[in-house]
Design an enzyme around this catalytic site. Structure first.
Site, PDB file in Angstrom:
ATOM      1  N   ASP A   1       0.762  -1.266   0.251  1.00 21.89           N
ATOM      2  CA  ASP A   1       0.174   0.175   0.254  1.00 21.89           C
ATOM      3  C   ASP A   1       0.932   1.538   0.230  1.00 21.89           C
ATOM      4  O   ASP A   1       0.696   2.491   0.119  1.00 21.89           O
ATOM      5  CB  ASP A   1      -0.567   0.150   1.680  1.00 21.89           C
ATOM      6  CG  ASP A   1      -2.052   1.249   1.329  1.00 21.89           C
ATOM      7  OD1 ASP A   1      -2.722   1.646   0.062  1.00 21.89           O
ATOM      8  OD2 ASP A   1      -2.511   1.394   2.120  1.00 21.89           O
TER       9      ASP A   1
ATOM     10  N   SER B   1      -7.014   4.953  -0.478  1.00 23.54           N
ATOM     11  CA  SER B   1      -7.984   4.371  -0.764  1.00 23.54           C
ATOM     12  C   SER B   1      -8.905   3.782  -0.422  1.00 23.54           C
ATOM     13  O   SER B   1      -9.697   4.021   0.669  1.00 23.54           O
ATOM     14  CB  SER B   1      -6.432   2.752   0.008  1.00 23.54           C
ATOM     15  OG  SER B   1      -5.288   2.929  -0.262  1.00 23.54           O
TER      16      SER B   1
ATOM     17  N   GLN C   1      -6.526  -2.261  -6.511  1.00 21.63           N
ATOM     18  CA  GLN C   1      -6.453  -1.295  -5.157  1.00 21.63           C
ATOM     19  C   GLN C   1      -7.164  -0.302  -5.878  1.00 21.63           C
ATOM     20  O   GLN C   1      -6.840  -0.298  -7.390  1.00 21.63           O
ATOM     21  CB  GLN C   1      -5.803  -0.874  -4.618  1.00 21.63           C
ATOM     22  CG  GLN C   1      -5.914   0.354  -3.524  1.00 21.63           C
ATOM     23  CD  GLN C   1      -4.352   0.864  -2.511  1.00 21.63           C
ATOM     24  OE1 GLN C   1      -4.407   1.623  -3.432  1.00 21.63           O
ATOM     25  NE2 GLN C   1      -4.253   0.822  -2.198  1.00 21.63           N
TER      26      GLN C   1
END
Length: 304
Positions: free
Chosen positions: A216, A244, A294
């Site tokens: 991430d 996110s 993502q």
């Protein structure tokens, strides 16, 4: 990766702080077990004042993994960010044991802070199977990590007074491979070498959680490379706002996060205030160990 402690023993600090004076990545993934299926974890900042999302995902995976019998490593996870996590209070990770079958185990984790859901995770674990087809694509050709400067070291030298990414810089080495700027109709791409800054214990779940943390750090900004350089290499203020929305990982093979991993990332689509990003993790010898996807909220900042 955890130690037992009662919930009454936990006290919120005056402000967020690293778990030890000289933490390593394992410290950032450590949980405290308060009940059989309930854990507590502390997070450092990703952006000022908010918990780093990759750490929340990694701690959620750790909580799920601690309720699965030995010999069943994680093979996939899917999570949704519901609201930002804060830094002054711990997150409670509540695990639901959905199924333990002959080969697969399924878990659901809810991360809660001050009575509100911050993140939800579904994870699946599997007993290894030696049979079946074995294949993978070819690793991208890029310079080795020794030929690429460390991004956090360059950032710290340039802006020592800005410390919002200090947590990452203490525990991770991140080396962004130079590439052509900007994007276009074929999307944007970037390659980044990652590894834990210090060696990690030989625990399969810990290394999977460490890779989750790493995944991430740069994936969301891949959607914004049309507009700006990946932070911390960026020299000016950000021109975009990123958050996110979800996160998914498929673990293909065992991994060590304290050895160099190439994260080859791309963002094939952006629109409707969202950017879609995917990436693959490769070992130095060209073994594909994990794939990530993502979706990121993506908005241009008001220049005024």
């Amino acid at each position: 990766m955890y130690r037992s402690r009662s919930a009454e023993d936990v006290r919120a600090p005056a402000e967020a702080a690293p778990p030890s004076p000289s933490p390593d990545l394992a410290d950032f993934l450590r949980l405290e077990r308060t009940e059989a299926d309930r854990f507590l974890g502390w997070c450092h900042a990703g952006v000022p004042g908010q918990a780093f999302g990759g750490q929340v995902v990694a701690q959620s995976l750790a909580a799920a993994g601690h309720t699965v019998e030995a010999g069943r490593p994680v093979h996939s996870l899917h999570g949704y960010f519901v609201r930002p996590g804060g830094l002054r209070d711990p997150l409670a990770y509540e695990v639901e044991r959905l199924r333990d079958g002959g080969r697969y185990s399924s878990r659901r984790v809810t991360a809660i802070q001050n009575g509100e859901v911050v993140f939800t995770l579904s994870a699946s674990f599997k007993r290894p199977d030696a049979e079946g087809v074995e294949r993978a694509p070819t690793m991208p050709v890029v310079p080795p990590p020794e030929d690429v400067p460390d991004a956090f070291e360059a950032w710290a030298a340039r802006s020592p007074e800005q410390h919002s990414l200090a947590g990452h810089a203490q525990v991770v080495s991140m080396r962004v491979v130079p590439g052509p700027p900007g994007g276009g109709r074929r999307g944007t791409r970037q390659n980044v070498w990652f590894r834990a800054l210090r060696p990690l214990p030989d625990e399969q779940l810990l290394h999977a959680c460490a890779l989750t943390y790493l995944s991430d750090l740069s994936l969301g900004p891949t959607a914004a490379l049309d507009f700006e350089t990946l932070y911390p290499l960026r020299t000016g203020p950000s021109t975009v706002s990123l958050a996110s929305l979800d996160h998914a990982i498929w673990f293909h093979r065992p991994v060590r996060a304290d050895e160099w991993l190439l994260f080859a990332q791309r963002s094939p689509s952006a629109g409707d205030g969202r950017g879609f990003n995917t990436g693959d993790f490769w070992t130095r010898d060209g073994t594909l160990v994990a794939s990530v996807a993502q979706e990121t909220a993506l908005r241009r900042r008001d220049p005024r």
